[in-house]
Design a protein around this motif. Structure first.
Motif, PDB file in Angstrom:
ATOM      1  N   ASP A  82     101.284 -34.367   8.386  1.00  0.00           N
ATOM      2  CA  ASP A  82     102.072 -33.230   8.247  1.00  0.00           C
ATOM      3  C   ASP A  82     102.171 -33.166   6.413  1.00  0.00           C
ATOM      4  OD1 ASP A  82     104.375 -34.551   7.550  1.00  0.00           O
ATOM      5  OD2 ASP A  82     105.013 -33.505   9.438  1.00  0.00           O
ATOM      6  N   ALA A  83     101.652 -34.332   5.731  1.00  0.00           N
ATOM      7  CA  ALA A  83     102.187 -34.377   4.231  1.00  0.00           C
ATOM      8  C   ALA A  83     100.560 -33.398   3.609  1.00  0.00           C
ATOM      9  CB  ALA A  83     102.126 -35.796   4.188  1.00  0.00           C
ATOM     10  N   PHE A  84      99.976 -33.485   4.518  1.00  0.00           N
ATOM     11  CA  PHE A  84      97.956 -32.734   4.281  1.00  0.00           C
ATOM     12  C   PHE A  84      98.001 -31.333   5.140  1.00  0.00           C
ATOM     13  CE2 PHE A  84      97.514 -37.008   4.201  1.00  0.00           C
ATOM     14  CZ  PHE A  84      97.271 -37.606   3.057  1.00  0.00           C
ATOM     15  N   ASP A  85      99.777 -30.181   4.865  1.00  0.00           N
ATOM     16  CA  ASP A  85      99.952 -29.350   5.475  1.00  0.00           C
ATOM     17  C   ASP A  85      98.595 -28.598   5.203  1.00  0.00           C
ATOM     18  OD1 ASP A  85     100.767 -27.226   6.949  1.00  0.00           O
ATOM     19  OD2 ASP A  85     101.675 -26.754   5.339  1.00  0.00           O
ATOM     20  N   GLU A  88      92.813 -28.985   7.083  1.00  0.00           N
ATOM     21  CA  GLU A  88      92.103 -28.002   8.924  1.00  0.00           C
ATOM     22  C   GLU A  88      91.464 -30.253   9.176  1.00  0.00           C
ATOM     23  OE1 GLU A  88      89.295 -26.347  11.737  1.00  0.00           O
ATOM     24  OE2 GLU A  88      89.931 -24.449   9.926  1.00  0.00           O
ATOM     25  N   GLU A  89      91.392 -30.681   8.458  1.00  0.00           N
ATOM     26  CA  GLU A  89      90.975 -32.249   8.721  1.00  0.00           C
ATOM     27  C   GLU A  89      90.672 -32.894   7.828  1.00  0.00           C
ATOM     28  OE1 GLU A  89      87.213 -34.178  10.737  1.00  0.00           O
ATOM     29  OE2 GLU A  89      86.830 -32.598  11.328  1.00  0.00           O
ATOM     30  N   VAL A  90      91.584 -33.932   8.626  1.00  0.00           N
ATOM     31  CA  VAL A  90      91.391 -35.182   6.869  1.00  0.00           C
ATOM     32  C   VAL A  90      90.557 -35.992   7.849  1.00  0.00           C
ATOM     33  CG1 VAL A  90      93.614 -37.310   6.008  1.00  0.00           C
ATOM     34  CG2 VAL A  90      93.987 -34.426   6.582  1.00  0.00           C
ATOM     35  N   SER A  91      89.512 -36.852   6.771  1.00  0.00           N
ATOM     36  CA  SER A  91      89.172 -37.810   6.709  1.00  0.00           C
ATOM     37  C   SER A  91      88.756 -38.919   5.813  1.00  0.00           C
ATOM     38  CB  SER A  91      87.727 -37.198   7.873  1.00  0.00           C
ATOM     39  OG  SER A  91      87.345 -36.947   6.710  1.00  0.00           O
ATOM     40  N   VAL A  92      88.879 -40.112   6.649  1.00  0.00           N
ATOM     41  CA  VAL A  92      88.261 -41.169   5.923  1.00  0.00           C
ATOM     42  C   VAL A  92      87.447 -40.899   3.918  1.00  0.00           C
ATOM     43  CG1 VAL A  92      87.304 -43.509   5.702  1.00  0.00           C
ATOM     44  CG2 VAL A  92      88.822 -43.530   7.464  1.00  0.00           C
ATOM     45  N   GLY A  93      87.451 -41.298   3.226  1.00  0.00           N
ATOM     46  CA  GLY A  93      87.005 -41.185   1.839  1.00  0.00           C
ATOM     47  C   GLY A  93      86.923 -39.929   0.908  1.00  0.00           C
ATOM     48  N   MET A  94      88.089 -38.691   1.412  1.00  0.00           N
ATOM     49  CA  MET A  94      88.660 -37.659   0.731  1.00  0.00           C
ATOM     50  C   MET A  94      89.509 -38.373   0.290  1.00  0.00           C
ATOM     51  SD  MET A  94      89.526 -34.672   4.456  1.00  0.00           S
ATOM     52  CE  MET A  94      89.178 -33.885   3.237  1.00  0.00           C
ATOM     53  N   ARG A  95      89.486 -37.739  -0.672  1.00  0.00           N
ATOM     54  CA  ARG A  95      89.863 -37.518  -2.515  1.00  0.00           C
ATOM     55  C   ARG A  95      91.496 -36.603  -2.609  1.00  0.00           C
ATOM     56  NH1 ARG A  95      88.901 -42.656  -4.089  1.00  0.00           N
ATOM     57  NH2 ARG A  95      90.622 -42.428  -6.038  1.00  0.00           N
ATOM     58  N   PHE A  96      92.808 -36.856  -2.774  1.00  0.00           N
ATOM     59  CA  PHE A  96      93.821 -35.737  -2.816  1.00  0.00           C
ATOM     60  C   PHE A  96      94.242 -36.313  -4.077  1.00  0.00           C
ATOM     61  CE2 PHE A  96      92.362 -35.759   1.492  1.00  0.00           C
ATOM     62  CZ  PHE A  96      92.983 -34.386   1.043  1.00  0.00           C
ATOM     63  N   GLU A  97      94.801 -35.659  -4.387  1.00  0.00           N
ATOM     64  CA  GLU A  97      96.474 -35.627  -5.856  1.00  0.00           C
ATOM     65  C   GLU A  97      97.494 -35.611  -4.994  1.00  0.00           C
ATOM     66  OE1 GLU A  97      97.062 -33.403  -9.506  1.00  0.00           O
ATOM     67  OE2 GLU A  97      95.781 -33.801 -10.308  1.00  0.00           O
ATOM     68  N   ALA A  98      97.678 -37.661  -5.646  1.00  0.00           N
ATOM     69  CA  ALA A  98      99.494 -36.585  -4.861  1.00  0.00           C
ATOM     70  C   ALA A  98     100.541 -36.876  -5.756  1.00  0.00           C
ATOM     71  CB  ALA A  98      99.401 -37.893  -4.215  1.00  0.00           C
ATOM     72  N   GLN A  99     101.442 -36.915  -5.785  1.00  0.00           N
ATOM     73  CA  GLN A  99     102.737 -36.235  -6.671  1.00  0.00           C
ATOM     74  C   GLN A  99     103.054 -37.742  -6.308  1.00  0.00           C
ATOM     75  OE1 GLN A  99     102.359 -34.554  -9.072  1.00  0.00           O
ATOM     76  NE2 GLN A  99     100.728 -33.426  -8.020  1.00  0.00           N
ATOM     77  N   ASP A 115      99.445 -39.601  14.158  1.00  0.00           N
ATOM     78  CA  ASP A 115     100.284 -38.899  13.306  1.00  0.00           C
ATOM     79  C   ASP A 115     100.889 -39.874  11.865  1.00  0.00           C
ATOM     80  OD1 ASP A 115     100.678 -36.815  15.472  1.00  0.00           O
ATOM     81  OD2 ASP A 115     102.382 -38.881  15.873  1.00  0.00           O
ATOM     82  N   GLN A 116      99.594 -40.527  11.913  1.00  0.00           N
ATOM     83  CA  GLN A 116      99.436 -41.330   9.922  1.00  0.00           C
ATOM     84  C   GLN A 116      98.566 -41.251   9.253  1.00  0.00           C
ATOM     85  OE1 GLN A 116     102.784 -42.542   8.484  1.00  0.00           O
ATOM     86  NE2 GLN A 116     103.431 -41.526  10.697  1.00  0.00           N
ATOM     87  N   VAL A 117      98.472 -41.376   7.866  1.00  0.00           N
ATOM     88  CA  VAL A 117      97.439 -41.508   6.963  1.00  0.00           C
ATOM     89  C   VAL A 117      97.567 -42.483   6.286  1.00  0.00           C
ATOM     90  CG1 VAL A 117      95.841 -40.139   5.650  1.00  0.00           C
ATOM     91  CG2 VAL A 117      96.432 -38.679   7.785  1.00  0.00           C
ATOM     92  N   THR A 118      96.530 -43.053   5.789  1.00  0.00           N
ATOM     93  CA  THR A 118      96.951 -43.782   4.713  1.00  0.00           C
ATOM     94  C   THR A 118      95.542 -44.271   3.832  1.00  0.00           C
ATOM     95  OG1 THR A 118      97.356 -45.901   6.661  1.00  0.00           O
ATOM     96  CG2 THR A 118      96.943 -46.938   4.828  1.00  0.00           C
ATOM     97  N   VAL A 119      96.375 -44.114   2.188  1.00  0.00           N
ATOM     98  CA  VAL A 119      95.808 -43.275   1.411  1.00  0.00           C
ATOM     99  C   VAL A 119      96.402 -44.709   0.475  1.00  0.00           C
ATOM    100  CG1 VAL A 119      96.145 -40.840   1.507  1.00  0.00           C
ATOM    101  CG2 VAL A 119      97.882 -42.978   0.461  1.00  0.00           C
ATOM    102  N   ASP A 120      95.331 -44.632  -0.351  1.00  0.00           N
ATOM    103  CA  ASP A 120      95.194 -46.200  -1.362  1.00  0.00           C
ATOM    104  C   ASP A 120      95.076 -44.960  -3.170  1.00  0.00           C
ATOM    105  OD1 ASP A 120      94.521 -48.218  -2.454  1.00  0.00           O
ATOM    106  OD2 ASP A 120      92.899 -49.407  -2.043  1.00  0.00           O
TER     107      ASP A 120
END
Length: 159
Positions: A82-85, A88-99, A115-120
């Motif tokens: 739910d941090a990706f409110d 619609e669809e979170v998938s491997v390889g997508m990039r985001f800016e995290a604070q 319920d969990q997404v692992t980010v690097d």
């Protein structure tokens, strides 16, 4: 003229990894133009370029510590889906800016569970030994404005 601090260098390069896979290259396009001594390229490459002049061709291997650093396990984190409110669809390889507490960082999604997404947050080349083939094309004096701004000015620059 030799490459030294406060000089602008134009180089053609091919970058490969330990598997001899080409990761990037300026072949067939314009050379990379950078300002020496201002951290515009990874430290190991900048150090290897010091003292070179137009016409020099050489290979250099750059260890992770002198490139994008070792992989930092603390930059790999599980976050609630739910941090990706709004996504619609979170998938491997997508990039985001995290604070983060030390400011924004770019993260890549490396795993998606229900319920969990692992980010690097590591740079994609962190932990990699980089192998460069370099051809020095030109070396020139930097302009006062380039020195003031810490980078080369040219086409596409918005200063």
């Amino acid at each position: 003229m030799q490459i030294s601090d406060k000089k602008v260098a134009s180089i053609h390069y091919t970058l490969k990894n330990d598997k001899n896979e080409t990761l990037d290259s300026s072949a067939g396009s314009e050379p990379l133009v950078y300002l020496q001594g201002f951290g515009n390229v990874v430290p190991g490459l900048e150090n290897a370029l010091a003292g070179k002049k137009a016409g020099d061709t050489f290979d250099v291997t750059v260890a992770p510590e002198e490139a994008y650093g070792p992989i930092q396990s603390e930059l790999v984190q599980e976050v609630p889906r739910d941090a990706f409110d709004g996504v619609e669809e979170v998938s491997v390889g997508m990039r985001f800016e995290a604070q983060t507490a030390s400011g924004p960082i770019s993260v890549e999604v490396v795993a998606v569970e229900e319920d969990q997404v692992t980010v690097d947050g590591n740079h994609p080349l962190a932990g990699e030994t980089l192998h460069f083939n370099i051809d020095v094309v030109e070396v020139r004096e930097a302009t006062e404005e380039e020195l003031e701004h810490g980078h080369v000015h040219g086409p596409g620059c918005n200063h």
